[in-house]
Design a protein around this motif. Structure first.
Motif, mmCIF file in Angstrom:
data_model
loop_
_atom_site.group_PDB
_atom_site.id
_atom_site.type_symbol
_atom_site.label_atom_id
_atom_site.label_comp_id
_atom_site.label_asym_id
_atom_site.label_seq_id
_atom_site.Cartn_x
_atom_site.Cartn_y
_atom_site.Cartn_z
ATOM 1 N N LEU A 238 0.830 -1.205 0.000
ATOM 2 C CA LEU A 238 0.000 0.000 0.000
ATOM 3 C C LEU A 238 0.867 1.258 0.000
ATOM 4 C CD1 LEU A 238 -2.787 -1.021 2.561
ATOM 5 C CD2 LEU A 238 -3.104 -0.618 0.112
ATOM 6 N N MET A 239 1.935 1.244 0.793
ATOM 7 C CA MET A 239 2.814 2.409 0.841
ATOM 8 C C MET A 239 3.428 2.687 -0.527
ATOM 9 S SD MET A 239 4.707 1.989 4.570
ATOM 10 C CE MET A 239 5.788 3.392 4.289
ATOM 11 N N VAL A 240 3.923 1.654 -1.171
ATOM 12 C CA VAL A 240 4.553 1.835 -2.484
ATOM 13 C C VAL A 240 3.530 2.314 -3.513
ATOM 14 C CG1 VAL A 240 5.688 0.601 -4.374
ATOM 15 C CG2 VAL A 240 6.414 0.208 -2.015
ATOM 16 N N ALA A 241 2.335 1.741 -3.491
ATOM 17 C CA ALA A 241 1.291 2.170 -4.433
ATOM 18 C C ALA A 241 0.879 3.614 -4.190
ATOM 19 C CB ALA A 241 0.080 1.240 -4.326
ATOM 20 N N ALA A 242 0.960 4.058 -2.934
ATOM 21 C CA ALA A 242 0.578 5.430 -2.603
ATOM 22 C C ALA A 242 1.668 6.439 -2.959
ATOM 23 C CB ALA A 242 0.258 5.534 -1.109
ATOM 24 N N ALA A 282 10.459 -4.712 -1.537
ATOM 25 C CA ALA A 282 9.094 -4.184 -1.682
ATOM 26 C C ALA A 282 9.068 -2.870 -2.454
ATOM 27 C CB ALA A 282 8.468 -3.991 -0.303
ATOM 28 N N GLY A 283 10.235 -2.227 -2.612
ATOM 29 C CA GLY A 283 10.296 -0.976 -3.355
ATOM 30 C C GLY A 283 10.617 0.236 -2.511
ATOM 31 N N LEU A 284 11.044 0.027 -1.266
ATOM 32 C CA LEU A 284 11.339 1.123 -0.357
ATOM 33 C C LEU A 284 12.842 1.203 -0.097
ATOM 34 C CD1 LEU A 284 8.491 0.411 2.210
ATOM 35 C CD2 LEU A 284 8.580 2.388 0.675
ATOM 36 N N GLU A 285 13.395 2.396 -0.201
ATOM 37 C CA GLU A 285 14.772 2.595 0.248
ATOM 38 C C GLU A 285 14.758 2.765 1.762
ATOM 39 O OE1 GLU A 285 18.274 5.896 0.540
ATOM 40 O OE2 GLU A 285 16.783 6.175 -1.029
ATOM 41 N N VAL A 286 15.588 2.003 2.450
ATOM 42 C CA VAL A 286 15.684 2.095 3.906
ATOM 43 C C VAL A 286 16.817 3.055 4.265
ATOM 44 C CG1 VAL A 286 16.149 0.863 6.051
ATOM 45 C CG2 VAL A 286 14.742 -0.208 4.263
ATOM 46 N N MET A 287 16.479 4.121 4.949
ATOM 47 C CA MET A 287 17.470 4.991 5.577
ATOM 48 C C MET A 287 17.570 4.528 7.032
ATOM 49 S SD MET A 287 16.105 8.616 4.020
ATOM 50 C CE MET A 287 14.459 8.358 4.710
ATOM 51 N N GLY A 288 18.773 4.229 7.492
ATOM 52 C CA GLY A 288 18.909 3.579 8.793
ATOM 53 C C GLY A 288 19.532 4.458 9.848
ATOM 54 N N GLY A 289 19.001 4.371 11.064
ATOM 55 C CA GLY A 289 19.601 5.013 12.220
ATOM 56 C C GLY A 289 20.361 3.983 13.026
ATOM 57 N N PHE A 290 21.603 4.304 13.420
ATOM 58 C CA PHE A 290 22.449 3.376 14.162
ATOM 59 C C PHE A 290 23.076 4.102 15.350
ATOM 60 C CE2 PHE A 290 22.262 1.998 9.799
ATOM 61 C CZ PHE A 290 22.049 0.630 9.889
#
Length: 469
Positions: A238-242, A282-290
């Motif tokens: 749903l997120m990617v379609a939106a 799924a089509g999302l780039e993950v920006m990560g906090g570490f």
């Protein structure tokens, strides 16, 4: 990004009042701005503390009444004795009293929010008060609060653990207002945890998909969410379609002991690399906090963090030293243990600690500086982008390239392809992506440009001056 808090508070003021907004991220505050104003309303976060002191000195010199609010003051207004009026906590239930007292000349020292307001009554931000050309991303908010209880996080201190949401129609009205102002680029949904209330988030996403089909906007979205988003393929789809393209996730650490220590329950008992790759597919780039610097961290933590980040393909890895933010459970625990030394600067990438760590302080600070530099060395960074591109499946609506994107793209030829020492890696990424993954080419170049700016941050992390003991 535009100052969403002040823009929203501005919408709570009487429409006949004349307002002027000065965002110190994009312009200077002039004395004539202050002379023009009857009152100065000041919003700030912890990292802006020194700027607040400078502004207050100028306001005092001009005898201007200041009303201060926002995260900096909500968790530590006592540190500002020269400010006489505060709005502490969320503003919705307080501003009618503030306005009435301003009109009657009986402004109170402190207005404190003692409950969690219904944000379905929050008005749309006053977009007319800013110049859109100053910003690369706009911001809107759908929810406040997070159901989790991470020890180091101040979100639950300020916004609580029960997520409250606007209605889908309310958020879409805000997006339509942005479109009428001519905005066609990315919008950051700034929620503490976008999936904190999954049922309402899915209802919003369905409405956003219908809105996108009806209006064909150029707008795309990014947001923040907990890693358990990877457990919900329906939500991801749903997120990617939106139109969602990126999501910031607090991954924190590969250490299971540290995750238990900070009560990061949503990250425990799972393969975090696999969760990141699920979101990428799924089509999302993950920006990560570490984070490094937990009590349970061992001397190999920097090596483990580096290897974990490289394997995950989190290109934009935002690594910080642990800091005890005011009023958090971490802050309270360290204070009880007598280990809290100074207040946090609010900048967890400045290689400083505000508490006595279990590991050697110099070891932690120097290890942190080396980790950040190593992560953004061209060879390591470009390899991480390639790892990301291998997992990422670009789906969803295609977004337009903005004028700023095109200018940055052309500048990258010279800055990254000729002038910078990582030029070989840049051109390898450039041609390899263009020939093998043409749909991912704009994304790859965007990440290359971001890497240049991260390298500038890494190179600014200087060792502190030595001192006699």
């Amino acid at each position: 990004m535009a100052p969403l808090g002040l823009l929203t508070v501005a919408a709570m003021l009487p429409p006949e009042w004349e307002l002027k907004l000065v965002d110190l991220n994009v312009r200077r505050l002039k004395d004539e701005d202050l002379r023009w104003a009857d009152y100065v309303m000041l919003g700030a976060m912890l990292v802006q503390k020194e700027s607040v002191h400078e502004i207050m000195a100028r306001c005092s010199a001009l005898d201007k009444t200041v009303i201060a609010g926002g995260p900096l003051f909500t968790t530590g207004h006592e540190a500002f004795p020269d400010i006489r009026h505060f709005v502490l906590g969320e503003a919705e239930d307080l501003m009618p009293r503030v306005v009435a007292d301003l009109q009657s000349g009986r402004l109170q020292p402190v207005y404190r929010c003692t409950s969690r307001p219904d944000i379905t009554r929050t008005p749309p931000p006053r977009w007319d008060l800013i110049n859109f050309r100053h910003y690369v991303t706009m911001s809107v908010q759908f929810s406040r609060g997070c159901p989790f209880d991470c020890e180091f996080c101040d979100i639950i201190v300020m916004n609580g653990r029960v997520p409250r949401t606007k209605t889908p129609a309310q958020l879409i009205a805000e997006l339509d207002a942005l479109r009428r102002c001519g905005w066609k680029d990315m919008v950051f949904i700034v929620d503490d945890n976008f999936i904190g209330n999954r049922q309402r988030t899915k209802a919003l996403l369905q409405a956003l998909i219908e809105w996108r089909q009806r209006t064909r906007p150029g707008i795309g979205f990014l947001t923040e969410a907990s890693v358990n988003l990877a457990d919900d393929p329906e939500m991801c789809a749903l997120m990617v379609a939106a139109g969602f393209k990126k999501v910031f996730v607090g991954i924190e650490t590969p250490s299971v002991e540290a995750l238990a220590e900070c009560h990061k329950v949503q990250n425990r008992n799972r393969d975090l690399v696999a969760a990141v790759q699920t979101l990428q597919r799924a089509g999302l780039e993950v920006m990560g906090g570490f984070i490094v610097g937990f009590d349970s961290d061992k001397s190999d933590i920097f090596k483990r963090q580096f290897e974990f980040i490289q394997r995950s393909g989190v290109a934009t890895a935002m690594v910080g030293l642990l800091t005890a933010l005011p009023q958090t459970r971490l802050w309270q625990r360290l204070k009880r243990e007598g280990r809290l030394e100074v207040e946090s600067s609010g900048n967890n990438s400045d290689a400083t600690l505000n508490f006595k760590p279990k590991l050697n302080r110099d070891f932690l600070q120097s290890g942190y500086r080396e980790l950040v530099k190593k992560l953004y060395e061209p060879r390591n960074y470009y390899q991480r982008i390639r790892t990301f591109l291998q997992s990422h499946r670009p789906t969803g609506p295609r977004l337009r390239l903005s004028r700023a994107d095109l200018i940055a793209f052309l500048k990258s030829f010279w800055v990254l392809g000729v002038w910078h020492r990582g030029r070989v890696g840049y051109w390898r990424l450039f041609w390899g992506t263009l020939l093998r993954r043409p749909r991912q080419f704009p994304h790859a170049i965007e990440l290359a440009i971001l890497g240049y700016h991260f390298r500038r941050v890494a190179n600014s992390l200087r060792a502190p001056a030595s001192r006699k003991r």
